[in-house]
Scaffold this active site. Structure first.
Site, PDB file in Angstrom:
ATOM      1  N   GLY A 106       2.670  -3.129  -4.063  1.00 44.90           N
ATOM      2  CA  GLY A 106       3.784  -2.178  -3.992  1.00 44.90           C
ATOM      3  C   GLY A 106       3.743  -1.340  -2.727  1.00 44.90           C
ATOM      4  N   CYS A 107       2.559  -0.917  -2.339  1.00 45.32           N
ATOM      5  CA  CYS A 107       2.404  -0.058  -1.154  1.00 45.32           C
ATOM      6  C   CYS A 107       2.681  -0.838   0.128  1.00 45.32           C
ATOM      7  CB  CYS A 107       1.010   0.550  -1.127  1.00 45.32           C
ATOM      8  SG  CYS A 107       0.695   1.587  -2.574  1.00 45.32           S
TER       9      CYS A 107
END
Length: 158
Positions: free
Chosen positions: A44-45
């Protein structure tokens, strides 16, 4: 010490990649986008960082500086930045001072255990150093576009 929308940022000082120091007043005169994320090199990051990277020229054109913030150390940030070719700096908040100030440290359940983690959040600071908007507990898809829209509105209002 906590941050409040429509109030100036409290005093802080942090180190970022590129050997820069970031403070509550270091970007006066510029719109500042501070995005907090849990960890370098996680799915996600990585997606979020790449979306900010891909829209970076649009942020600059709108008069904004983008800075990513996580608890990772400078070595991790430098590698993450190089790997993804990020055009913006990353703040290493290893002591969680900024994370606590912005209220993004949350208890999470991971693999059935309670852990202290970072809630994905973004803060928009006006050129006057006043916090204009915040997004907390957000989902990555579409988020960078929302922030860019808010930056453009803020620039138009200035």
């Amino acid at each position: 010490m906590a941050i409040v929308v429509n109030k100036p940022l409290p005093e802080f000082e942090a180190n970022a990649t590129g050997g820069i120091k970031v403070t509550n007043t270091s970007h006066l005169g510029q719109i500042l986008v501070l995005y907090f994320y849990p960890k370098d090199n996680t799915p996600g990051c990585t997606t979020e960082a790449m979306q900010f990277r891909d829209k970076y020229k649009d942020f600059v054109k709108a008069g904004a500086v983008v800075l990513g913030v996580s608890r990772d150390n400078m070595k991790s940030h430098d590698e993450f930045k190089t790997k993804l070719e990020l055009p913006f700096e990353l703040i290493a908040d290893t002591e969680e001072k900024m994370c606590h100030m912005f209220g993004v440290v949350k208890n999470k359940i991971m693999y059935g255990k309670k852990v202290k983690g970072i809630e994905r959040s973004t803060f928009l600071v006006g050129a006057d150093g006043i916090l204009k908007q915040e997004w907390r507990g957000l989902k990555v898809p579409g988020h960078v576009d929302d922030v860019l829209k808010a930056v453009k509105l803020l620039k138009k209002a200035a």
